[in-house]
Design an enzyme around this catalytic site. Structure first.
Site, PDB file in Angstrom:
ATOM      1  N   GLY A  45       0.816  -1.215   0.000  1.00 54.27           N
ATOM      2  CA  GLY A  45       0.000   0.000   0.000  1.00 54.27           C
ATOM      3  C   GLY A  45       0.845   1.257   0.000  1.00 54.27           C
ATOM      4  O   GLY A  45       0.577   2.213  -0.742  1.00 54.27           O
ATOM      5  N   CYS A  46       1.877   1.269   0.816  1.00 54.41           N
ATOM      6  CA  CYS A  46       2.743   2.448   0.914  1.00 54.41           C
ATOM      7  C   CYS A  46       3.523   2.660  -0.376  1.00 54.41           C
ATOM      8  O   CYS A  46       3.768   3.797  -0.786  1.00 54.41           O
ATOM      9  CB  CYS A  46       3.677   2.316   2.114  1.00 54.41           C
ATOM     10  SG  CYS A  46       2.783   2.277   3.685  1.00 54.41           S
ATOM     11  N   THR A  47       3.902   1.564  -1.039  1.00 54.77           N
ATOM     12  CA  THR A  47       4.597   1.660  -2.317  1.00 54.77           C
ATOM     13  C   THR A  47       3.663   2.261  -3.360  1.00 54.77           C
ATOM     14  O   THR A  47       4.063   3.175  -4.106  1.00 54.77           O
ATOM     15  CB  THR A  47       5.112   0.277  -2.763  1.00 54.77           C
ATOM     16  OG1 THR A  47       6.068  -0.173  -1.798  1.00 54.77           O
ATOM     17  CG2 THR A  47       5.746   0.335  -4.141  1.00 54.77           C
ATOM     18  N   ALA A  50       3.293   6.023  -2.623  1.00 59.72           N
ATOM     19  CA  ALA A  50       4.521   6.763  -2.932  1.00 59.72           C
ATOM     20  C   ALA A  50       4.730   6.861  -4.439  1.00 59.72           C
ATOM     21  O   ALA A  50       5.133   7.909  -4.955  1.00 59.72           O
ATOM     22  CB  ALA A  50       5.725   6.091  -2.265  1.00 59.72           C
TER      23      ALA A  50
END
Length: 165
Positions: A45-47, A50
């Site tokens: 999710g964070c990838t 970003a």
């Protein structure tokens, strides 16, 4: 800590980026700054989030915005994240979660039906004078940048697809 609201003064901070440099919010006075908080580099999710911010960075900068992504990760992990995913946004390390707490982006949240303490995926837009323009909490990683662009009334032209290194 209470959540921030439009008109509040954004808490000042100085954090270390993935290159070991110090970045202060006050260095960006006169520009609009999107400060987003995410739980962990190199997670799906964070990838996605970003990469979405990186893909939009050129058009966000053209509209006068800078983007700062803040997580509790150490600068070394952030450097790996940047390199692996070809990120162009500024990644900052908040290992003691002090800035996250000042921005109400750390605390109790629901995770798989349980209440846990952790990073609350949040985005705060700071105006040129250091005031909160927009504060969003418990945002979704996927689709957040498109929603944010809509909320900021920015042209939602198609961005170049992200192709990580």
């Amino acid at each position: 800590m209470e959540r921030l609201s439009p008109g509040d003064t954004a808490p000042e901070f100085t954090l270390t980026d993935d290159r070991g440099e110090q970045v202060a919010l006050s260095d960006l006075l006169g520009r609009k700054v999107i400060v987003y908080f995410y739980p962990a580099a190199l997670t799906p999710g964070c990838t996605k989030q970003a990469c979405d911010f990186s893909d939009s960075l050129e058009s966000l900068r053209a509209a006068g915005y800078e983007v700062l992504g803040i997580s509790p990760d150490k600068p070394e992990k952030l450097a790996k994240f940047r390199e692996k995913e070809g990120l162009t946004i500024t990644l900052l390390s908040d290992p003691d979660k002090r800035v996250m707490q000042q921005y109400a982006a750390f605390g109790e949240k629901k995770l798989y039906g349980k209440t846990v303490e952790g990073v609350i995926r949040s985005t705060v837009v700071v105006d040129e004078d250091g005031k909160v323009f927009l504060a969003q909490y418990n945002v979704k990683a996927t689709g957040h940048v498109a929603k944010l662009r809509k909320d900021l009334a920015l042209n939602n032209a198609e961005e170049e697809p992200h192709n990580g290194a």
